[in-house]
Design an enzyme around this catalytic site. Structure first.
Site, PDB file in Angstrom:
ATOM      1  N   LYS A  26       0.831  -1.198   0.000  1.00 39.52           N
ATOM      2  CA  LYS A  26       0.000   0.000   0.000  1.00 39.52           C
ATOM      3  C   LYS A  26       0.866   1.248   0.000  1.00 39.52           C
ATOM      4  O   LYS A  26       0.652   2.169  -0.787  1.00 39.52           O
ATOM      5  CB  LYS A  26      -0.930  -0.028   1.224  1.00 39.52           C
ATOM      6  CG  LYS A  26      -2.128   0.882   1.093  1.00 39.52           C
ATOM      7  CD  LYS A  26      -3.015   0.798   2.334  1.00 39.52           C
ATOM      8  CE  LYS A  26      -3.723  -0.529   2.399  1.00 39.52           C
ATOM      9  NZ  LYS A  26      -4.319  -0.768   3.736  1.00 39.52           N
ATOM     10  N   ARG A  96      -3.241   3.155   8.490  1.00 42.35           N
ATOM     11  CA  ARG A  96      -3.553   1.993   7.653  1.00 42.35           C
ATOM     12  C   ARG A  96      -2.398   0.998   7.637  1.00 42.35           C
ATOM     13  O   ARG A  96      -1.261   1.386   7.472  1.00 42.35           O
ATOM     14  CB  ARG A  96      -3.826   2.458   6.211  1.00 42.35           C
ATOM     15  CG  ARG A  96      -4.624   3.727   6.125  1.00 42.35           C
ATOM     16  CD  ARG A  96      -4.616   4.321   4.723  1.00 42.35           C
ATOM     17  NE  ARG A  96      -5.236   3.442   3.750  1.00 42.35           N
ATOM     18  CZ  ARG A  96      -5.274   3.696   2.443  1.00 42.35           C
ATOM     19  NH1 ARG A  96      -4.697   4.801   1.974  1.00 42.35           N
ATOM     20  NH2 ARG A  96      -5.851   2.858   1.615  1.00 42.35           N
ATOM     21  N   GLY A 105      -8.257  -7.167   3.986  1.00 41.80           N
ATOM     22  CA  GLY A 105      -9.147  -7.243   5.140  1.00 41.80           C
ATOM     23  C   GLY A 105      -8.572  -7.990   6.326  1.00 41.80           C
ATOM     24  O   GLY A 105      -9.280  -8.256   7.290  1.00 41.80           O
ATOM     25  N   MET A 107      -5.894  -7.096   8.246  1.00 40.91           N
ATOM     26  CA  MET A 107      -5.415  -6.261   9.341  1.00 40.91           C
ATOM     27  C   MET A 107      -6.269  -5.008   9.423  1.00 40.91           C
ATOM     28  O   MET A 107      -7.232  -4.872   8.706  1.00 40.91           O
ATOM     29  CB  MET A 107      -3.940  -5.970   9.152  1.00 40.91           C
ATOM     30  CG  MET A 107      -3.117  -7.241   9.362  1.00 40.91           C
ATOM     31  SD  MET A 107      -1.392  -6.942   9.210  1.00 40.91           S
ATOM     32  CE  MET A 107      -1.324  -6.316   7.584  1.00 40.91           C
ATOM     33  N   ARG A 352      -3.469  -1.333  -6.530  1.00 40.27           N
ATOM     34  CA  ARG A 352      -2.675  -2.564  -6.483  1.00 40.27           C
ATOM     35  C   ARG A 352      -3.105  -3.440  -7.644  1.00 40.27           C
ATOM     36  O   ARG A 352      -4.159  -3.218  -8.238  1.00 40.27           O
ATOM     37  CB  ARG A 352      -2.886  -3.299  -5.154  1.00 40.27           C
ATOM     38  CG  ARG A 352      -4.322  -3.745  -4.976  1.00 40.27           C
ATOM     39  CD  ARG A 352      -4.547  -4.445  -3.651  1.00 40.27           C
ATOM     40  NE  ARG A 352      -5.973  -4.490  -3.391  1.00 40.27           N
ATOM     41  CZ  ARG A 352      -6.517  -4.549  -2.185  1.00 40.27           C
ATOM     42  NH1 ARG A 352      -5.768  -4.549  -1.120  1.00 40.27           N
ATOM     43  NH2 ARG A 352      -7.814  -4.610  -2.046  1.00 40.27           N
ATOM     44  N   HIS A 468     -16.436  -9.324   0.778  1.00 45.38           N
ATOM     45  CA  HIS A 468     -15.393 -10.240   1.251  1.00 45.38           C
ATOM     46  C   HIS A 468     -15.499 -11.602   0.590  1.00 45.38           C
ATOM     47  O   HIS A 468     -14.529 -12.134   0.057  1.00 45.38           O
ATOM     48  CB  HIS A 468     -15.499 -10.365   2.774  1.00 45.38           C
ATOM     49  CG  HIS A 468     -14.477 -11.275   3.370  1.00 45.38           C
ATOM     50  ND1 HIS A 468     -14.753 -12.591   3.671  1.00 45.38           N
ATOM     51  CD2 HIS A 468     -13.176 -11.085   3.662  1.00 45.38           C
ATOM     52  CE1 HIS A 468     -13.659 -13.154   4.151  1.00 45.38           C
ATOM     53  NE2 HIS A 468     -12.688 -12.268   4.170  1.00 45.38           N
ATOM     54  N   SER A 778      14.774 -42.235 -16.809  1.00 42.86           N
ATOM     55  CA  SER A 778      13.595 -41.517 -16.361  1.00 42.86           C
ATOM     56  C   SER A 778      13.652 -41.498 -14.843  1.00 42.86           C
ATOM     57  O   SER A 778      13.726 -42.550 -14.208  1.00 42.86           O
ATOM     58  CB  SER A 778      12.333 -42.220 -16.854  1.00 42.86           C
ATOM     59  OG  SER A 778      11.208 -41.576 -16.336  1.00 42.86           O
ATOM     60  N   CYS A 845       9.318 -38.915 -14.195  1.00 43.88           N
ATOM     61  CA  CYS A 845       7.971 -39.474 -14.291  1.00 43.88           C
ATOM     62  C   CYS A 845       7.313 -39.622 -12.919  1.00 43.88           C
ATOM     63  O   CYS A 845       6.242 -40.177 -12.795  1.00 43.88           O
ATOM     64  CB  CYS A 845       7.988 -40.808 -15.030  1.00 43.88           C
ATOM     65  SG  CYS A 845       8.935 -42.064 -14.170  1.00 43.88           S
ATOM     66  N   TYR A 865      12.379 -33.850 -20.747  1.00 42.14           N
ATOM     67  CA  TYR A 865      10.920 -33.794 -20.626  1.00 42.14           C
ATOM     68  C   TYR A 865      10.475 -34.040 -19.180  1.00 42.14           C
ATOM     69  O   TYR A 865      11.240 -34.546 -18.369  1.00 42.14           O
ATOM     70  CB  TYR A 865      10.253 -34.816 -21.555  1.00 42.14           C
ATOM     71  CG  TYR A 865      10.457 -36.262 -21.152  1.00 42.14           C
ATOM     72  CD1 TYR A 865       9.602 -36.878 -20.236  1.00 42.14           C
ATOM     73  CD2 TYR A 865      11.505 -37.007 -21.679  1.00 42.14           C
ATOM     74  CE1 TYR A 865       9.805 -38.190 -19.866  1.00 42.14           C
ATOM     75  CE2 TYR A 865      11.708 -38.323 -21.312  1.00 42.14           C
ATOM     76  CZ  TYR A 865      10.854 -38.913 -20.394  1.00 42.14           C
ATOM     77  OH  TYR A 865      11.055 -40.209 -20.004  1.00 42.14           O
TER      78      TYR A 865
HETATM   79  P1  ADP Z   1      -7.633  -2.258   3.514  1.00 35.53           P
HETATM   80  O1  ADP Z   1      -6.204  -2.653   3.429  1.00 35.53           O
HETATM   81  O2  ADP Z   1      -8.442  -3.147   4.367  1.00 35.53           O
HETATM   82  O3  ADP Z   1      -8.217  -2.010   2.162  1.00 35.53           O
HETATM   83  P2  ADP Z   1      -7.288   0.574   3.799  1.00 35.53           P
HETATM   84  O4  ADP Z   1      -6.109   1.038   4.545  1.00 35.53           O
HETATM   85  O5  ADP Z   1      -7.235   0.648   2.329  1.00 35.53           O
HETATM   86  O6  ADP Z   1      -7.652  -0.884   4.302  1.00 35.53           O
HETATM   87  O7  ADP Z   1      -8.514   1.391   4.296  1.00 35.53           O
HETATM   88  C1  ADP Z   1      -9.807   1.037   3.991  1.00 35.53           C
HETATM   89  C2  ADP Z   1     -10.591   2.209   3.486  1.00 35.53           C
HETATM   90  O8  ADP Z   1     -10.495   3.292   4.369  1.00 35.53           O
HETATM   91  C3  ADP Z   1     -10.112   2.767   2.170  1.00 35.53           C
HETATM   92  O9  ADP Z   1     -10.596   2.048   1.098  1.00 35.53           O
HETATM   93  C4  ADP Z   1     -10.705   4.144   2.200  1.00 35.53           C
HETATM   94  O10 ADP Z   1     -12.055   4.111   1.791  1.00 35.53           O
HETATM   95  C5  ADP Z   1     -10.622   4.479   3.651  1.00 35.53           C
HETATM   96  N1  ADP Z   1      -9.461   5.338   3.869  1.00 35.53           N
HETATM   97  C6  ADP Z   1      -8.216   4.987   4.135  1.00 35.53           C
HETATM   98  N2  ADP Z   1      -7.408   6.064   4.210  1.00 35.53           N
HETATM   99  C7  ADP Z   1      -8.179   7.127   3.967  1.00 35.53           C
HETATM  100  C8  ADP Z   1      -7.944   8.535   3.878  1.00 35.53           C
HETATM  101  N3  ADP Z   1      -6.733   9.053   4.027  1.00 35.53           N
HETATM  102  N4  ADP Z   1      -8.992   9.331   3.629  1.00 35.53           N
HETATM  103  C9  ADP Z   1     -10.209   8.789   3.449  1.00 35.53           C
HETATM  104  N5  ADP Z   1     -10.496   7.508   3.502  1.00 35.53           N
HETATM  105  C10 ADP Z   1      -9.498   6.671   3.762  1.00 35.53           C
HETATM  106 MG    MG Z   2     -10.434  -3.248   4.709  1.00 37.01          MG
HETATM  107 MG    MG Z   3      -7.776  -0.709   0.910  1.00 36.54          MG
END
Ligand code: ADP
Ligand code: MG
Ligand code: MG
Length: 892
Positions: A26, A96, A105, A107, A352, A468, A778, A845, A865
């Site tokens: 990220k 984050r 999802g 962490m 990503r 999810h 083989s 084989c 092969y």
């Molecule tokens: P995950 O790894 O679970 O996707 P993120 O760190 O991307 O978690 O955060 C999840 C959501 O939180 C993002 O998709 C976004 O909608 C919101 N978010 C994260 N950082 C910001 C920010 N700086 N401003 C506004 N929303 C944010």
């Molecule tokens: Mg999330």
């Molecule tokens: Mg995210």
């Protein structure tokens, strides 16, 4: 001084996409987007190494790190004109997580950090919207209490539901400022009641605790399970991103959303995603309100009344869609992005490489070659070989009439049938018992991950294409239908209530069609997949890049045909013993084994001869001139005899024989260690008449097939379990003698190679001597692994898993080749063998011939092969191509 913090901001960043190992995915991509000049809220990334430091120092943070974070925040304050903790214009932060490998999802994230009873007022004042400020505050308290203080979010949801009910509101967005303010006070109250602790008002306390909590989340159960399933090393740690907040919950010109730059399910080139007006963070994926489509096309396809982003915010949409194009061109891959619109202004929050189904991966790779974005070899390298498995799986036969019980969104393609279960635990138990189940949930959460793995398919009644369940199922390659809103899960009575009031109970069989979104009653006939189209083109490119050929292990015409359709270029192993088990043959085989003398054996063998000959003829005809390696009889003879007293009595009766006599013969053939007993070439040496019969059947079949098809068979006869050259010499002499005989009788010269399996360490060590006789090797890596380790494959299951759990070995050596030990023997045998005979043909084989990592090893060892079971042939073709590309050793 150690660099703990990397900043990113207006048009520039200290890191970039190549720093994934330091900044996590990220962080590295946020930096990359900032470098590209895209609108990214300013922020900083705390390096992933800090995570290890944190755990090694009793969960504390280094002083230098804290100082660098504060400096970074000062820079964010300068860029935004706001102050962290300020009583006017407060700067709010998101905290984050972000590891090197994406762990969706798994962490935690905390949004709106920096709010307290004072700053909430300032925020509302600045925005001219008190409702927004209190909405943000309540979100913050809930996330903070959950992530940092460990108070489950459910208590908050209950409070909110009560409040909504009390005021007669349907949606969260209906609550007024005053109502939210009340909710906030209830939230703070419940924290005190439940935890005996107050919600911290000091933004700096909030900051350090939230950072610590993100690090701690690296070691939570969910994350650990995910790492185990995806083989992510613990020492990688997670980075932490601290970023200025932007707000999608600032009224009707604000929104938040997620998008894929191409359709992750089909691979079609279209902007694909969902958004919600006046919402924040995970609202889109949480399924609280039904999200809206980004594009008009998407809206029409989903039959939704709610306007698309394209319609609602045309300017912002255009900007967004241009950014998506740019990102895709820059990364040269389909992207999964997260964004927020704050009062008409677009902000990019994440990008990503998007997860996709195998079918989509295939289409995207092929399309990108056509778009000249990537090369053919890059396309080949982008498909995970094991994922091809998904394309080889059945889909529902379109000709059958579908009894549709309900339907939802087609979240992950493919079809599967199984019993309904309602919990992840049940799914896991059922899998252990070998039962096939469909996991049916209202929605799934990361806690369900084990059960999702165990299930054949997943059905949820809530959630969208980016929920999810949908994301995880696509990643796992299992069929999934989500948001089947017309169906209702009644957990109390363990029922799935379908439209029209029909109920399905736990244990009832249903079929999910992840491609149409249909939920069907019972087991439904399936169809084999189509191997042309994108699949065909990509495999062609793979075949072009590949150096090694791919053969199959096939004993029956059925196997051989399947393997041919999957692109096998010959048979690398035909085990002849299987031909002796069927129907009548086992009786004749037993007659042979039980015969008192050679004459008796020859009599029985004469009856087996035509049967074997016809089997071989059919195989040769199917293989149409491709190489076929036939192995002489390998297992010990007692495997063909009855074992229990009842079986012995029965067989004795059928054969008109005294049961006591039969028992004595069975006992006489008993071995203490059959794996290392009277088997392989040892049988051919004790009973040359068996090898003679087999050789005759093979040669006569060659003649018959050649007459039938007009094509000469490329025949290889393989002698098993050789450790001494003299063994091979003896058996080869017998084969050569028969070849001359049959040649004389039929007037045809029969061409063939005689070779051996290398499956004993002694054979590998003496390869240079054995190659004086053998024309090919083989590698029989099942036995070679067994004899190198001294581990019986049939008994390994009782302790290999323990070894893995205790970290003594990482992989089961019977599944993925032990490069260091067994691999060393292979390298050595290949080298020594080729020193004697430069054109010695080399192949593998064992089961490993279908394992991508082992195939890479074979490429490096210079084998000619690999041979594997029919269904693994496409996987092996792709893996062999990738290995050749990686080695820079492509054909042509
Ligand atoms: P995950 O790894 O679970 O996707 P993120 O760190 O991307 O978690 O955060 C999840 C959501 O939180 C993002 O998709 C976004 O909608 C919101 N978010 C994260 N950082 C910001 C920010 N700086 N401003 C506004 N929303 C944010
Ligand atoms: Mg999330
Ligand atoms: Mg995210």
């Amino acid at each position: 001084m150690e660099k703990w913090v990397y900043r990113f901001g207006r048009g520039q960043a200290e890191g970039g996409v190549s720093d994934v190992a330091i900044l996590g995915g990220k962080g590295a991509n946020l930096a990359e987007m900032a470098n590209l000049g895209l609108p990214v809220p300013p922020g900083l990334t705390i390096v992933a190494d800090a995570c290890s430091w944190y755990f090694q120092h009793e969960k504390t943070l280094p002083e230098a790190l804290m100082a660098q974070v504060l400096d970074g925040i000062a820079a964010m304050e300068a860029e935004t004109g706001r102050t962290f903790g300020g009583a006017t214009s407060p700067l709010l932060l998101s905290i984050r997580s972000g590891a090197r490998a994406s762990m969706p999802g798994m962490m935690d994230t905390v949004l709106n950090l920096g709010l307290n009873d004072e700053t909430v007022q300032a925020l509302g004042h600045d925005a001219g919207d008190a409702r927004f400020a209190w909405d943000s505050y309540r979100r913050f308290i809930q996330m903070y209490a959950d992530v940092v203080m460990g108070l489950d979010h459910e208590v908050f949801e209950e409070i909110l539901e009560d409040e909504k009910a009390r005021h007669g509101h349907e949606y969260d967005t209906d609550l007024s400022a005053v109502e939210w303010q009340h909710v906030v006070s209830l939230y703070k109250q419940v924290i005190e009641e439940e935890l005996g602790d107050t919600f911290p008002q000091d933004p700096h306390v909030q900051l350090w605790q939230a950072i610590a909590a993100v690090f701690s989340s690296w070691m939570n159960q969910r994350a650990m399970t995910y790492r185990m399933l995806h083989r992510i090393p613990e020492h990688w740690g997670t980075a932490v991103n601290v970023q200025a907040m932007v707000f999608g919950n600032l009224g009707s010109s604000s929104a938040t959303g997620v998008a894929f730059t191409r359709n992750p399910s089909t691979g079609r080139k279209e902007l694909y995603g969902e958004f919600l007006v006046n919402a924040q963070g995970e609202d889109v994926v949480a399924g609280i309100r039904t999200p809206q489509s980004l594009t008009e096309e998407g809206r029409l396809a989903s039959g939704s009344e709610k306007p698309s982003m394209e319609k609602l915010m045309p300017e912002t949409f255009r900007e967004f869609s241009e950014i998506c194009d740019r990102l895709e061109a820059h990364y040269r891959d389909m992207q999964d992005v997260e964004f927020t619109v704050e009062r008409g202004r677009l902000w990019m929050l994440q990008t990503r490489s998007g997860k996709r189904t195998t079918r989509a991966a295939m289409k995207i790779a092929v399309d990108m070659v056509d778009e000249r974005l990537i090369t053919e070899n890059e396309a080949v390298s982008r498909i995970e070989p094991p994922s091809l498995d998904q394309l080889l799986h059945p889909t529902i036969d379109p000709r059958v009439e579908r009894v549709i019980m309900g339907s939802g969104l087609p979240a992950s393609p493919g079809a599967a049938s199984g019993e309904i279960v309602f919990t992840a635990e049940e799914a896991v138990e059922a899998e252990a018992e070998g039962r096939k189940v469909i996991l049916v949930r209202i929605e799934t959460s990361p806690e369900d991950i084990h059960g999702m793995h165990a299930a054949e398919a997943i059905l949820t009644t809530r959630g969208g294409m980016t929920s999810h369940a949908a994301v995880v199922a696509r990643g796992m390659g299992i069929p999934c239908v989500v948001g089947a809103g017309s169906m209702r899960v009644d957990l109390r009575n363990e029922q799935l209530i379908c439209p029209g009031g029909i109920t399905l109970k736990r244990g009832d069989i249903i079929t999910l069609d992840g491609s149409s979104g249909h939920v069907l009653k019972g087991n439904v006939p399936m169809m084999q997949p189509e191997l042309s189209g994108d699949f065909g083109r990509l495999m062609q490119w793979a075949d072009k890049a590949r150096r090694m050929t791919v053969r199959t292990n096939a004993d029956t015409p059925q196997d051989a045909r399947a393997a041919r359709s999957f692109g096998a270029e010959g048979i690398g192993l035909c085990r002849t013993e299987h031909m002796f088990f069927e129907g009548e043959r086992i009786h004749v085989m037993r007659e042979m084994i039980l015969a008192e003398d050679e004459a008796g054996r020859r009599e029985a063998l004469a009856k087996l001869l035509p049967m074997q000959r016809s089997d071989f003829t059919e195989l040769f005809e199917i293989m149409h001139g491709l190489p076929v390696t036939i192995r002489l009889l390998d297992p010990p003879l007692h495997e063909f005899l009855p074992k229990s007293d009842e079986e012995i009595a029965e067989v004795a009766k059928a054969m008109g024989m005294d049961a006591a006599f039969l028992r004595r013969r069975v006992d006489a053939l008993h071995e203490f260690n059959p794996m290392l007993g009277h088997r392989g070439c040892r049988l051919a040496i004790s009973y040359p008449e068996i090898a003679e019969m087999q050789a005759r059947a093979i040669f006569e079949a060659v003649v018959a097939a050649a007459r039938e098809t007009g094509e000469a068979v490329e025949l290889e006869i393989m002698v098993p379990l050789v450790s001494l050259r003299a063994e091979l010499d003896y058996v080869k002499a017998c084969i050569d003698r028969v070849a001359i005989e049959v040649g004389g009788e039929t007037g045809m010269t029969i061409g063939y190679l005689a070779g051996t399996m290398i499956e004993l360490p002694r054979a590998a060590l003496r390869a240079h001597v054995i190659a004086e006789t053998a024309e090919f090797f083989s590698f029989g890596t099942n036995d070679l692994t067994q004899t190198t380790f001294g581990i019986s494959r049939d008994d390994a299951a009782s302790f290999i898993p323990v070894y893995q759990r205790k970290g003594i070995i990482e992989q089961d050596p019977f599944i993925s080749l032990d490069f260091d030990g067994v691999g060393e023997l292979i390298r050595l045998a290949a080298e020594r063998g080729r020193k004697t005979r430069a054109d010695l043909k080399l192949g593998i084989c064992g089961e490993h011939g279908g394992d991508p990592a082992s195939i890479t090893f074979c490429e490096e060892a210079g084998l000619d092969y690999v041979s594997c079971s029919p269904f693994r042939v496409p996987i092996a073709r792709l893996a062999a191509a990738q290995a050749a590309i990686a080695q820079g050793r492509q054909k042509n």
